[in-house]
Design an enzyme around this catalytic site. Structure first.
Site, mmCIF file in Angstrom:
data_model
loop_
_atom_site.group_PDB
_atom_site.id
_atom_site.type_symbol
_atom_site.label_atom_id
_atom_site.label_comp_id
_atom_site.label_asym_id
_atom_site.label_seq_id
_atom_site.Cartn_x
_atom_site.Cartn_y
_atom_site.Cartn_z
ATOM 1 N N ARG B 58 2.077 -6.492 3.216
ATOM 2 C CA ARG B 58 1.959 -7.161 4.510
ATOM 3 C C ARG B 58 2.244 -6.166 5.614
ATOM 4 O O ARG B 58 3.051 -5.268 5.444
ATOM 5 C CB ARG B 58 3.001 -8.276 4.619
ATOM 6 C CG ARG B 58 2.783 -9.369 3.606
ATOM 7 C CD ARG B 58 3.974 -10.311 3.630
ATOM 8 N NE ARG B 58 3.901 -11.223 2.487
ATOM 9 C CZ ARG B 58 4.871 -12.033 2.123
ATOM 10 N NH1 ARG B 58 6.019 -12.055 2.787
ATOM 11 N NH2 ARG B 58 4.718 -12.815 1.081
ATOM 12 N N ASP B 60 3.332 -6.166 9.803
ATOM 13 C CA ASP B 60 3.816 -7.034 10.878
ATOM 14 C C ASP B 60 2.869 -7.052 12.072
ATOM 15 O O ASP B 60 1.977 -6.202 12.182
ATOM 16 C CB ASP B 60 5.177 -6.517 11.378
ATOM 17 C CG ASP B 60 6.315 -6.967 10.489
ATOM 18 O OD1 ASP B 60 6.158 -7.979 9.779
ATOM 19 O OD2 ASP B 60 7.375 -6.303 10.520
ATOM 20 N N ARG B 203 10.065 1.209 10.088
ATOM 21 C CA ARG B 203 10.446 1.149 11.507
ATOM 22 C C ARG B 203 11.952 1.341 11.692
ATOM 23 O O ARG B 203 12.385 1.959 12.673
ATOM 24 C CB ARG B 203 9.966 -0.159 12.128
ATOM 25 C CG ARG B 203 8.441 -0.198 12.276
ATOM 26 C CD ARG B 203 7.906 -1.582 12.542
ATOM 27 N NE ARG B 203 8.518 -2.161 13.730
ATOM 28 C CZ ARG B 203 8.458 -3.455 14.035
ATOM 29 N NH1 ARG B 203 7.802 -4.296 13.252
ATOM 30 N NH2 ARG B 203 9.049 -3.897 15.126
#
Lengths: 265, 265
Positions: B58, B60, B203
Site C-alpha cells: 500500500r 499512503d 518517512r
C-alpha cells in the site's frame, strides 16, 4: 503614482522559476491568475503601492519557466532582505525565486535581453510522473530526422511560417544562434537560443519538427517551409506543457551593478 | 488452460507508475479516489465483472510509484492486446502502464514479492517545477551525517521506532538489504531496499535522518533510536510527496511464465 516616481524607485532584477500548469500565462489579464499578476500582488502587499513588473518575455498559458527574468522598481524603506523574504513568503508555491538583486541603475528585463533560450521536452513514453512537464505524443518518431531538419533553423531568418500573426509585429525576423538536443531513454530536450521569439514560435517549430520525425515531411523540406514565410505550410503547434523558458542572457552593462553583495540562493 | 485458471480467471501482472498527488493512497476506501479503485473500475468496464486487484504494497495519500506491481485475474474473452489497450485508454492520466504480462499461473503481487525498493527525494532548494515530487525542507543540513547514520539501517532489525503502531502487525522486524544515496546539486535521492516495509517506515526513517542532518541527533545516536524500539525516540515523519515506491523484486518462479510474448512498452 506617476511614471517619474516609478522611474525613481529602487531597481531590482528577479530570476524566477514557475510551473505554468495553473496560470493563464505570464501577462496580467482581468479575472485570470497570471505570473505577472501574482508578483505584482505580492509587491503591492510589501510596498503598499502599485508596482508594475516587466518580464523578459511573455509565456502562454501552461508554459513553464526555469529562469524567467523580471525587472521592477519600488519605493520602499524595507531592506533588501526584508523584500526578498517577504516575496518568498508571499509568492504562491508554483512560483519560486532563483535569484534576486538590487541594482545601481534601472534595468529592463525585456529590452535589455540579448538572447533567450527555450527548452522543449518530449517524453518518449506515456508516464504519470512529470506528465505536466512534457509533450507525450504517443507516436513513433525519428529524433535523427528532427535533428537534421533543425539545422536549418540556425541563422537569421524570417520566421513567418512558424509564428502566429498578431497585427502588431512589424516583422518576424529572428537570429537563431544555437539549437541543441539532449536525448536519453526517457526524454528528448530541444533547446533553441535566439535574440527574439514570437508568439507560438517554439511550439510551431517543434510541432513541425515532429511532422518530420514521424515521416510526414522530409528533413530537407523543412527548409522550404521556413523559406515559404507562410504559416499554413508548417505543422501543428506543439502543446504548451512541454515548453520552458530556460534562461535569458544580458550583455555586460557597467551601469547595472549589483547593490546587494550577498550570495543569492 | 488449467481448471484452476478457468475457475479463477486469467492471471495478469501489471507494472504501473502513478502520481500520488491526487489520490487518497493505494487502497480502496469509500468515497475516495484511490489507485486500486481506479484500476478496478477500469477492469470492471472492460470485463463487465467485479475484479479485485492486489498491489505489492500500500502507499499512503500523496505517495508516488515508479514501479508498483499489481496482480489480478479476469474472466474475459478479450485478447491480451484488447485488455491492455483498454486499460491504457481507461486509466486516468495520473496512472500509466509500465508493463503488462499475462501469466501461465496465478501470481500474488504482495505475497510473492521478495523485496521492495523505496526512493525518497529531498530538494536542496525551493522550487516551483517538480515541487510535488520532493520534500523541500528549506533548512541547512549535512547529507554526509545522514549517510553516516543510514548505515545502521542495513541488516535485520526491529523497526518499531520507525513504524506507526496499528494493532494488526505482529512484529516490525524487517531485513534491510541495501541503502543507497544519489546526490547532485539539486536533489538528494535516498533508496532503501528491504523484504518488508511497515506503515510510515520510510518517512519516519527519513524524518529522523533529517534530524541527524540538521545536527539535532548525532549519527551514532541514530543506532540507539533504532535499538530503543520506541516510536517516541525517533524524529518526525517526512512528508508523503518525497516518497516513491521505486520497484519490487520477485524470485524466479518457474510456474509464472509469461503467455504474451510481445515486447512490453
Amino acid at each position: 503614482m506617476t511614471k517619474a516616481m516609478i522611474k525613481n524607485g529602487r531597481p531590482f532584477k528577479l530570476v524566477i522559476e514557475y510551473d505554468g500548469s495553473d496560470f493563464a500565462g505570464w501577462q496580467v489579464q482581468p479575472n485570470q491568475r497570471t505570473v505577472q499578476g501574482e508578483i505584482e500582488k505580492a509587491l503591492k502587499i510589501l510596498t503598499q503601492k502599485e508596482v508594475r513588473v516587466a518580464g523578459s518575455g511573455r509565456t502562454d498559458a501552461g508554459v513553464h519557466a526555469l529562469g524567467q527574468v523580471v525587472s521592477f522598481q519600488v519605493h520602499s524603506s524595507l531592506s533588501f532582505d526584508e523584500l526578498k523574504k517577504g516575496l518568498i513568503g508571499l509568492l504562491p508555491k508554483d512560483i519560486s525565486i532563483v535569484g534576486m538583486d538590487e541594482l545601481g541603475e534601472p534595468f529592463d528585463a525585456r529590452r535589455d535581453a540579448i538572447s533567450r533560450t527555450y527548452r522543449y521536452v518530449i517524453a518518449r513514453r506515456s508516464r504519470a510522473i512529470n506528465r505536466q512537464y512534457a509533450w507525450i505524443p504517443r507516436i513513433t518518431f525519428s529524433v535523427e530526422s528532427m535533428q537534421e531538419a533543425s539545422k536549418y533553423l540556425v541563422g537569421e531568418h524570417d520566421f513567418t511560417s512558424f509564428c502566429k500573426a498578431n497585427g502588431q509585429t512589424d516583422n518576424f525576423i529572428s537570429c537563431v544562434s544555437d539549437v541543441h538536443w539532449q536525448i536519453d531513454d526517457g526524454e528528448i530536450h530541444f533547446e533553441i537560443t535566439a535574440d527574439r521569439f514570437f508568439h507560438h514560435m517554439v511550439r510551431s517549430i517543434v510541432g513541425t519538427l515532429m511532422e518530420v520525425g514521424r515521416g510526414k515531411i522530409a528533413p530537407e523540406d523543412f527548409q522550404q517551409i521556413l523559406k515559404a514565410k507562410d504559416r499554413t505550410c508548417a505543422g501543428p503547434t506543439a502543446p504548451p506543457q512541454g515548453l520552458f523558458l530556460d534562461h535569458v542572457e544580458y550583455g555586460q552593462n557597467p551601469h547595472v551593478f549589483i547593490l546587494n553583495d550577498k550570495e543569492q540562493k
